[in-house]
Design an enzyme around this catalytic site. Sequence first.
Site, PDB file in Angstrom:
ATOM      1  N   GLU A 180     -16.412 -10.491  12.250  1.00  0.00           N
ATOM      2  CA  GLU A 180     -17.002 -11.391  13.260  1.00  0.00           C
ATOM      3  C   GLU A 180     -16.360 -12.777  13.235  1.00  0.00           C
ATOM      4  OE1 GLU A 180     -21.371  -9.430  13.897  1.00  0.00           O
ATOM      5  OE2 GLU A 180     -21.293 -11.226  12.703  1.00  0.00           O
ATOM      6  N   GLU A 372     -20.378  -2.039  14.069  1.00  0.00           N
ATOM      7  CA  GLU A 372     -21.761  -2.395  13.695  1.00  0.00           C
ATOM      8  C   GLU A 372     -22.653  -2.203  14.905  1.00  0.00           C
ATOM      9  OE1 GLU A 372     -22.685  -6.187  11.870  1.00  0.00           O
ATOM     10  OE2 GLU A 372     -20.776  -6.191  10.797  1.00  0.00           O
TER      11      GLU A 372
HETATM   12  C1  BGP Z   1     -23.600  -9.238  11.567  1.00  0.00           C
HETATM   13  C2  BGP Z   1     -22.914  -9.174  10.256  1.00  0.00           C
HETATM   14  C3  BGP Z   1     -23.509  -8.288   9.260  1.00  0.00           C
HETATM   15  C4  BGP Z   1     -24.959  -7.933   9.440  1.00  0.00           C
HETATM   16  C5  BGP Z   1     -25.453  -7.868  10.869  1.00  0.00           C
HETATM   17  C6  BGP Z   1     -26.949  -7.849  11.057  1.00  0.00           C
HETATM   18  O1  BGP Z   1     -23.583 -10.559  11.959  1.00  0.00           O
HETATM   19  O2  BGP Z   1     -21.561  -8.829  10.357  1.00  0.00           O
HETATM   20  O3  BGP Z   1     -23.138  -8.776   8.016  1.00  0.00           O
HETATM   21  O4  BGP Z   1     -25.798  -8.447   8.534  1.00  0.00           O
HETATM   22  O5  BGP Z   1     -24.924  -8.897  11.650  1.00  0.00           O
HETATM   23  O6  BGP Z   1     -27.491  -9.115  11.023  1.00  0.00           O
HETATM   24  P1  BGP Z   1     -28.698  -9.526  10.097  1.00  0.00           P
HETATM   25  O7  BGP Z   1     -28.327  -9.098   8.745  1.00  0.00           O
HETATM   26  O8  BGP Z   1     -28.830 -10.991  10.247  1.00  0.00           O
HETATM   27  O9  BGP Z   1     -29.877  -8.796  10.628  1.00  0.00           O
END
Ligand code: BGP
Length: 474
Positions: A180, A372
């Site tokens: 990201e 993701e």
């Molecule tokens: C993205 C990241 C992850 C992950 C996901 C979910 O931003 O790449 O590392 O954690 O989001 O977000 P969160 O963990 O804040 O729910």
Amino acid sequence: MAGFPKNFLWGGASAANQCEGGIFEGGRGLANVDVCPSGADRGAVITGYRKMLQMDEGHHYPAAEAVDFYHRFREDIRLLGGMGLQVYRMSIAWTRIFPKGDEEEPNEEGLRFYEEVFRECRKNGIRPLVTICHFDCPVYLIEKYGGWRNRKMIGFYLRLCRTLFERYKDYVTHWLTFNEINMILHAPFMGAGLCFEEGEDEEAVKYQAAHHELVASALATKLAHEINPANQIGCMFAAGSAYPYSCRPEDVWEALLMNQENYFFVDVQSRGYYPSYAVKRLEKRGVFPQMEPEDVEILKKHTVDFVSFSYYNSRCIAASGDQETAEGNLFQSAKNPYLQFSEWGWPIDPLGFRITLNEVYDRYQKPLFVVENGLGATDRPDGDGRIEDDYRISYLREHIRAMKAAVEEDGVDLMGYTSWAPIDLISAGTGEMKKRYGFIYVDKQEDGSGTLERIKKKSFHWYQRVIETNGEEL
Ligand code: BGP
């Protein structure tokens, strides 16, 4: 052709700092991601407004133990293999390999750890997709050099890349340079080790640091191809199309600007140059980064092989007005009145996923990889310890359906899908343990208690079937 292509890769995704723990073991050094506390101060720390470069007594640091993948990776990978996972997206903790970040020689113990992880993957029929940097930056490099604001970071990062490409040549062919990359604008400490000083132009610092990452990413792509021509390199950004709040041209314009801000990074990584809208706007604001003469050529020559992204939600924006706001993957936006929301207030928009897939493919015309997508929710084991997470199944089913339509009906060239995250881990945004994404439950509670036992949720069996049928049975 109906459905997903035969070679479509089904998998799951995680990040070292959110699952490994063991941060003081194996000669590992301290990283920015370790010193992000959970609780009220997390927001100020991850955005770089509150400088916290070491742990203190008054805070809880969830990355310290996380879900103990460091000690349990064999069991975890066996479980993933049992689910039929074909690809496991994981990241390398930079400070396991270079504890301070500027050493000449890597830490052998760290290298051995990941070698064991890759061996275990192979034994279980899983191919790794490796994120070289999932938000981590050694604390030492922040203290001594200021993190990615300093051009020297490019050299340190490339040393890490060379070490990984050479050492893991026989295990890994698919790499992502930065997780990201656009998160540098929204969570600059967590994303790039940036802390701001009084009176500093934050935009200038962020775009300068981003430029260094973009050059580093291009040089890593070059290096990867030289070391192993079979290597495939991807960029990775937090996606989610921005919708205009209404068809008022002013709203449509704002949405276009929001999308451009987000696509900026991939425009550079995939097309190979700063897009004209970025040049104009950054120059106008006086924050156009300092470049070296060779940068233009580097960016142009070494573009990525594929484009990957995370998708959790779409966004929405109005030019003016006092619309209610909605949360989202680290971005806030106007609340879209047509959508449902998750427990954490993130919009749920499967059609937005199809829209995003189309938009990204139209723009870059390169193979895509969804790395993701998932639903963060509170899971409550019933009296028998079973977790019936139908809400998660329903979220994933609708999103996979939308993805299938993008492939089957719209012709989007998609390599694979790794859901976030197959095993519960700690949240990047909030540092919470109770915000769970997994098909596999981890008995660890918000207060740190729990046995760390792994328990298959209902969604485990559902996803297993999805993989078995290549997405036909949802
Ligand atoms: C993205 C990241 C992850 C992950 C996901 C979910 O931003 O790449 O590392 O954690 O989001 O977000 P969160 O963990 O804040 O729910």
